[in-house]
Write a protein that holds these residues in place. Structure first.
Motif, short mmCIF file in Angstrom:
data_model
loop_
_atom_site.label_atom_id
_atom_site.label_comp_id
_atom_site.label_asym_id
_atom_site.label_seq_id
_atom_site.Cartn_x
_atom_site.Cartn_y
_atom_site.Cartn_z
N ALA A 1 0.83 -1.21 0.00
CA ALA A 1 0.00 0.00 0.00
C ALA A 1 0.87 1.27 0.00
CB ALA A 1 -0.93 0.00 1.22
N ALA A 2 1.87 1.32 0.86
CA ALA A 2 2.73 2.50 0.94
C ALA A 2 3.47 2.74 -0.37
CB ALA A 2 3.71 2.36 2.10
N THR A 3 3.91 1.67 -1.00
CA THR A 3 4.64 1.80 -2.26
C THR A 3 3.69 2.20 -3.39
OG1 THR A 3 6.22 0.15 -1.48
CG2 THR A 3 6.26 0.65 -3.82
N TRP A 4 2.47 1.68 -3.37
CA TRP A 4 1.46 2.07 -4.35
C TRP A 4 1.16 3.57 -4.21
CZ3 TRP A 4 -3.49 3.98 -4.98
CH2 TRP A 4 -4.13 3.69 -6.19
N ILE A 5 1.04 4.03 -2.97
CA ILE A 5 0.80 5.45 -2.71
C ILE A 5 1.96 6.28 -3.26
CG2 ILE A 5 0.69 7.20 -0.87
CD1 ILE A 5 -0.86 5.01 0.78
N ASP A 6 3.19 5.83 -3.02
CA ASP A 6 4.36 6.53 -3.54
C ASP A 6 4.27 6.68 -5.06
OD1 ASP A 6 7.22 7.57 -3.45
OD2 ASP A 6 7.50 5.74 -4.65
N PHE A 7 3.91 5.59 -5.73
CA PHE A 7 3.82 5.63 -7.19
C PHE A 7 2.72 6.59 -7.64
CE2 PHE A 7 2.06 4.35 -11.24
CZ PHE A 7 3.19 4.27 -12.03
N GLN A 8 1.54 6.47 -7.05
CA GLN A 8 0.39 7.28 -7.49
C GLN A 8 0.55 8.75 -7.14
OE1 GLN A 8 -1.87 6.21 -9.50
NE2 GLN A 8 -1.37 4.05 -9.35
N GLY A 9 1.33 9.04 -6.11
CA GLY A 9 1.48 10.42 -5.66
C GLY A 9 2.49 11.23 -6.45
N ARG A 10 3.21 10.59 -7.34
CA ARG A 10 4.22 11.29 -8.14
C ARG A 10 3.74 11.49 -9.57
NH1 ARG A 10 8.13 7.99 -8.90
NH2 ARG A 10 7.48 6.27 -7.58
N LEU A 11 4.25 12.53 -10.21
CA LEU A 11 3.95 12.81 -11.61
C LEU A 11 4.76 11.87 -12.49
CD1 LEU A 11 2.64 14.62 -13.76
CD2 LEU A 11 4.64 16.11 -13.55
N HIS A 12 4.11 11.28 -13.47
CA HIS A 12 4.78 10.40 -14.42
C HIS A 12 4.65 11.02 -15.80
CE1 HIS A 12 5.30 7.33 -11.38
NE2 HIS A 12 4.08 7.63 -10.99
N VAL A 13 5.75 11.59 -16.28
CA VAL A 13 5.75 12.31 -17.54
C VAL A 13 5.56 11.38 -18.73
CG1 VAL A 13 7.10 13.85 -19.01
CG2 VAL A 13 7.19 14.10 -16.54
N SER A 14 6.10 10.20 -18.64
CA SER A 14 6.10 9.28 -19.76
C SER A 14 5.35 7.99 -19.40
CB SER A 14 7.54 8.96 -20.16
OG SER A 14 7.59 8.01 -21.17
N PRO A 15 4.05 7.91 -19.74
CA PRO A 15 3.27 6.71 -19.38
C PRO A 15 3.88 5.40 -19.89
CG PRO A 15 1.83 8.43 -20.18
CD PRO A 15 3.24 8.91 -20.42
N GLU A 16 4.51 5.44 -21.05
CA GLU A 16 5.09 4.20 -21.59
C GLU A 16 6.30 3.73 -20.79
OE1 GLU A 16 6.65 7.72 -23.76
OE2 GLU A 16 4.63 6.96 -23.57
N ARG A 17 6.82 4.56 -19.89
CA ARG A 17 7.98 4.17 -19.09
C ARG A 17 7.63 3.96 -17.62
NH1 ARG A 17 13.42 6.83 -20.85
NH2 ARG A 17 14.00 5.07 -19.57
N MET A 18 6.34 3.97 -17.29
CA MET A 18 5.94 3.81 -15.90
C MET A 18 6.40 2.48 -15.32
SD MET A 18 2.29 5.72 -15.35
CE MET A 18 1.37 4.80 -16.56
N GLY A 19 6.44 1.45 -16.15
CA GLY A 19 6.86 0.13 -15.69
C GLY A 19 8.30 0.10 -15.21
N GLU A 20 9.08 1.12 -15.54
CA GLU A 20 10.46 1.21 -15.09
C GLU A 20 10.59 1.93 -13.75
OE1 GLU A 20 12.65 3.10 -18.25
OE2 GLU A 20 11.77 1.77 -19.75
N ASP A 21 9.50 2.48 -13.27
CA ASP A 21 9.51 3.23 -12.01
C ASP A 21 9.84 2.32 -10.83
OD1 ASP A 21 8.17 6.01 -10.84
OD2 ASP A 21 7.96 4.30 -9.47
N ARG A 22 10.52 2.85 -9.84
CA ARG A 22 10.94 2.08 -8.66
C ARG A 22 9.77 1.49 -7.88
NH1 ARG A 22 11.37 7.56 -6.85
NH2 ARG A 22 10.04 7.89 -5.03
N SER A 23 8.60 2.10 -8.02
CA SER A 23 7.43 1.65 -7.25
C SER A 23 6.40 0.90 -8.10
CB SER A 23 6.76 2.87 -6.60
OG SER A 23 7.64 3.50 -5.71
N TRP A 24 6.72 0.67 -9.36
CA TRP A 24 5.75 0.00 -10.24
C TRP A 24 5.37 -1.38 -9.73
CZ3 TRP A 24 2.21 1.02 -13.62
CH2 TRP A 24 1.66 -0.03 -14.37
N TRP A 25 6.29 -2.05 -9.05
CA TRP A 25 6.00 -3.41 -8.58
C TRP A 25 4.73 -3.45 -7.73
CZ3 TRP A 25 5.47 -4.64 -3.52
CH2 TRP A 25 6.03 -3.77 -2.57
#
Length: 138
Positions: free
Chosen positions: A22-46
């Motif tokens: 939950a905390a990691t999901w919140i971290d991911f959702q709370g940040r701006l993601h400029v490139s949707p096609e690269r979201m899977g590379e984000d540290r919190s995508w898992w």
């Protein structure tokens, strides 16, 4: 994803607590993601991947993680993403969870806020009616 990779991720999720996901999901959702096609590379995508996978494999655990997200965050962006994303998916695919959702909503005001971001979509009319009553109580 191939089967071995899916199994590896599922084993990873099983070692993580609901609160950690939950905390990691919140971290991911709370940040701006400029490139949707690269979201899977984000540290919190898992964590996003975990909730999506658990929604299919273990919807009650996925729901508990959603409840934890709502308890941990007051951020309208996060709560909106929670309602329009995993909560809507879980309830659409598993309408039998409505009693658990109703019970949690009695003590989780942020959950009610998140539910307000849902669209009926494929949610059965009787379940949608219960959700509307929950949201009217806020």
């Amino acid at each position: 994803m191939d089967h071995d990779h899916d199994q590896e991720w599922a084993e990873n999720w099983s070692r993580r607590s609901n609160e950690e996901i939950a905390a990691t999901w919140i971290d991911f959702q709370g940040r701006l993601h400029v490139s949707p096609e690269r979201m899977g590379e984000d540290r919190s995508w898992w964590a996003v991947d975990a909730i999506m996978g658990l929604s299919e494999d273990n919807p009650f655990r996925a729901l508990e993680i959603c409840f934890a997200v709502a308890r941990l965050s007051n951020d309208p962006k996060v709560l909106g993403a929670l309602g329009a994303g995993p909560l809507e998916d879980i309830i659409s695919e598993n309408p039998n969870v409505i009693d658990v959702v109703s019970q949690e909503a009695t003590s989780n005001e942020n959950l009610i806020t998140a539910l307000g971001s849902m669209w009926q979509s494929t949610i059965p009319d009787d379940v949608w009616s219960v959700l509307q009553k929950i949201m009217a109580k806020s």
